[in-house]
Write a protein that holds these residues in place. Sequence first.
Motif, mmCIF file in Angstrom:
data_model
loop_
_atom_site.group_PDB
_atom_site.id
_atom_site.type_symbol
_atom_site.label_atom_id
_atom_site.label_comp_id
_atom_site.label_asym_id
_atom_site.label_seq_id
_atom_site.Cartn_x
_atom_site.Cartn_y
_atom_site.Cartn_z
ATOM 1 N N ALA A 32 15.023 63.629 -0.075
ATOM 2 C CA ALA A 32 16.349 63.309 -0.629
ATOM 3 C C ALA A 32 17.401 64.304 -0.118
ATOM 4 O O ALA A 32 18.564 64.243 -0.511
ATOM 5 N N GLY A 33 16.962 65.234 0.723
ATOM 6 C CA GLY A 33 17.922 66.141 1.363
ATOM 7 C C GLY A 33 18.128 67.465 0.651
ATOM 8 O O GLY A 33 19.057 68.210 0.980
ATOM 9 N N HIS A 34 17.287 67.782 -0.306
ATOM 10 C CA HIS A 34 17.486 69.015 -1.074
ATOM 11 C C HIS A 34 16.730 70.207 -0.487
ATOM 12 O O HIS A 34 15.770 70.040 0.257
ATOM 13 N N GLU A 35 17.183 71.409 -0.866
ATOM 14 C CA GLU A 35 16.418 72.626 -0.587
ATOM 15 C C GLU A 35 15.535 72.899 -1.800
ATOM 16 O O GLU A 35 16.014 72.830 -2.930
ATOM 17 N N LEU A 95 5.589 68.777 6.224
ATOM 18 C CA LEU A 95 6.759 69.536 5.778
ATOM 19 C C LEU A 95 6.637 70.990 6.198
ATOM 20 O O LEU A 95 5.531 71.514 6.349
ATOM 21 N N LYS A 96 7.791 71.648 6.333
ATOM 22 C CA LYS A 96 7.775 73.097 6.573
ATOM 23 C C LYS A 96 7.650 73.783 5.219
ATOM 24 O O LYS A 96 8.407 73.476 4.293
ATOM 25 N N ALA A 97 6.704 74.686 5.096
ATOM 26 C CA ALA A 97 6.513 75.371 3.807
ATOM 27 C C ALA A 97 5.848 76.716 4.052
ATOM 28 O O ALA A 97 5.135 76.903 5.052
ATOM 29 N N ARG A 98 6.134 77.690 3.160
ATOM 30 C CA ARG A 98 5.395 78.957 3.188
ATOM 31 C C ARG A 98 5.239 79.464 1.759
ATOM 32 O O ARG A 98 6.041 79.158 0.875
ATOM 33 N N SER A 99 4.194 80.248 1.556
ATOM 34 C CA SER A 99 3.980 80.821 0.231
ATOM 35 C C SER A 99 4.734 82.147 0.106
ATOM 36 O O SER A 99 4.988 82.830 1.105
ATOM 37 N N MET A 126 14.108 84.815 1.402
ATOM 38 C CA MET A 126 13.770 83.487 0.894
ATOM 39 C C MET A 126 14.986 82.578 0.977
ATOM 40 O O MET A 126 14.873 81.401 1.327
ATOM 41 N N ASP A 127 16.139 83.132 0.676
ATOM 42 C CA ASP A 127 17.372 82.360 0.750
ATOM 43 C C ASP A 127 17.532 81.754 2.157
ATOM 44 O O ASP A 127 17.778 80.555 2.315
ATOM 45 N N ALA A 128 17.332 82.608 3.172
ATOM 46 C CA ALA A 128 17.490 82.144 4.552
ATOM 47 C C ALA A 128 16.431 81.098 4.887
ATOM 48 O O ALA A 128 16.712 80.081 5.540
ATOM 49 N N ASP A 132 16.749 77.103 6.033
ATOM 50 C CA ASP A 132 16.127 76.531 7.235
ATOM 51 C C ASP A 132 15.266 75.317 6.922
ATOM 52 O O ASP A 132 14.546 74.825 7.795
ATOM 53 N N GLY A 133 15.251 74.916 5.662
ATOM 54 C CA GLY A 133 14.474 73.723 5.295
ATOM 55 C C GLY A 133 13.007 74.005 5.045
ATOM 56 O O GLY A 133 12.185 73.086 5.025
#
Length: 415
Positions: A32-35, A95-99, A126-128, A132-133
Motif C-alpha cells: 500500500a506504499g507505507h514505511e 521484500l527488503k527487511a532486516r532485524s 533505522m530511520d534511513a 529506503d523501503g
Amino acid sequence: MARIVMKFGGTSVADLDRIRNVAGLVEDEIRAGHEVAVVVSAMSGETNRLVAFVDALAGDSLDGDDIEDEHDVVVASGEQVTSGLLTIALRRRGLKARSWLGWQIPLRTDFAYSKARISGIQSPNMDASLKDGVVGVCAGFQGLTADDRISTLGRGGSDTSAVALAVALKADRCDIYTDVDGIYTTDPRIVPDAVRLNKISFEEMLELASLGAKVLQTRSVELAMNNNLPIRVLTSMAGAGAHNPGTIVCNEEENMEERVVSGVAYSRDEAQITLLRLADRPGIVARITRAMSEANIIVDMIVQGISSKDDVANMTFTVGKRDVEKALATLEASRADIGFEAIKYDDKVSKVSIVGIGMRSHTGVAQTMFEALAERNINVKVIATSEIKISVLIDAEYTELAVRALHGAFGLNKA
Ligand code: ADP
Ligand code: ASP
Ligand code: MG
C-alpha cells in the motif's frame, strides 16, 4: 504514504505458520506504499520457559539481586529468534527487511533489570533504512543500559517498545496486533458476552491495564497518552484484507462519557498483609511504606482499622504476589522500628475493578457495585477508589463470579 509501527504479540508469532501470516499482513502495508517498522514478541510460552531456566539455576535467593542482569540476558533472547524468523519470512516474499535487536536500535533504558524504563531512542540508522523501503523488524522487550548491558521492559513490554518506537520514528500509526480483535468491556476469556469497544480513552485504558487487563502493558498506554499517539488494537488472526476495525485508544471524546462504566478488570497477582496491634500515632504508616519502598516493593491498597479502646490499630495493605516473601522478611526486620505485634498474610485474594470516565459525573456507581457483589454473597475485604475507578479486594475463588456480576450489573454486555 504513511509510516506505520506494527506490533505482534506472542500468539501472533507462536509458530512458523503464524509468522508467515504476519509476513502477509506486513506485505499488505508495504504494497500500500507505507514505511513499516515491526515489533515482535517472543513465541508464546517462550519467555516463561526462559524465566523458568533462570529460576531453576538461581535457586531461592530472596531477591536474586546478584543475577538480575544475566536474567535479562536470558529472557530477552526469545525476541531475537522471532525478529530473525520474521525477517526471513519477509525476504521470502521478496521484500527488503532486516532485524533490529534492542542494542542495535539502540533502545536505551535505566538499570531496573526485568522492569526497565525506556530513557531514550535515537535511531538515525533505522530511520534511513525505513526510508529506503527496508522493513525494520525490531525485537520487542529488549533494551540497553547506559553501560551497554541488556535489559528488559517487564512482562508485556513489547507493547511499550512499539509505542516508544512509534514516537521516536514519528510514525503516523501504531497498530498492536494480538489474539483478540480489540479492547473488550472485560477479558473475553472470562465473560464470553463481553463486547468490543470501538474507542476507549487513554485514561480508562491506563486504569484497566494497571488494574490487570494485560492486553496492553500499562507503560505503553502511559507513553501513548503523554505523546498523544492513538493506538489501534486489532487481531492478527483475521487474515489479510479482512474487515478488522479493532479498538482505537485515544484522547477522551465527548460521546465517550455516555458510558458510566467502560470496563471491568481483575488481577490475581495480589497478596494481602495485615499488621496487628500497631501503635496508632503519626509516622507509623510512613515507616511501613518507607521499609517497603526501600525494598523496592510497591504497596497498593491500604486500609487501617482503629481500635476505640486502646491506642492500637490494625493495618492491611496489598503487594504483588511475588513480593510477599520479601515484604514479610522486610517487615520482620523492621519490627522493632515499626512496632507491631503480629503479621498475617493471605495470597488467595484478587482485585476486581470497574473503570469509567462517566463515574466523574454519575452518582450511585459504588452502590450498584456493592449490591451486585452482596447479591452473590461476595465479601469485600478492602476498597480503593479514584475519580474513574473502584477496586475491591475479594477471595480469589470468587474472581470470575465477581467479574461477571459487575459486567452484568453495569449493562456492559449491551455496550
Ligand atoms: P499478546 O501476546 O498479543 O501481547 P496478551 O496475552 O498480552 O497478548 O494480551 C491479550 C489478552 O488480553 C487476551 O487474550 C485477553 O485474554 C486479555 N484481556 C484481558 N482483558 C482484556 C480486555 N478488556 N480486552 C481484551 N483482551 C483482554
Ligand atoms: N515476551 C515478553 C513477555 O512474554 C514481552 C512481550 O510479550 O511483550 O512478557
Ligand atoms: Mg502482551
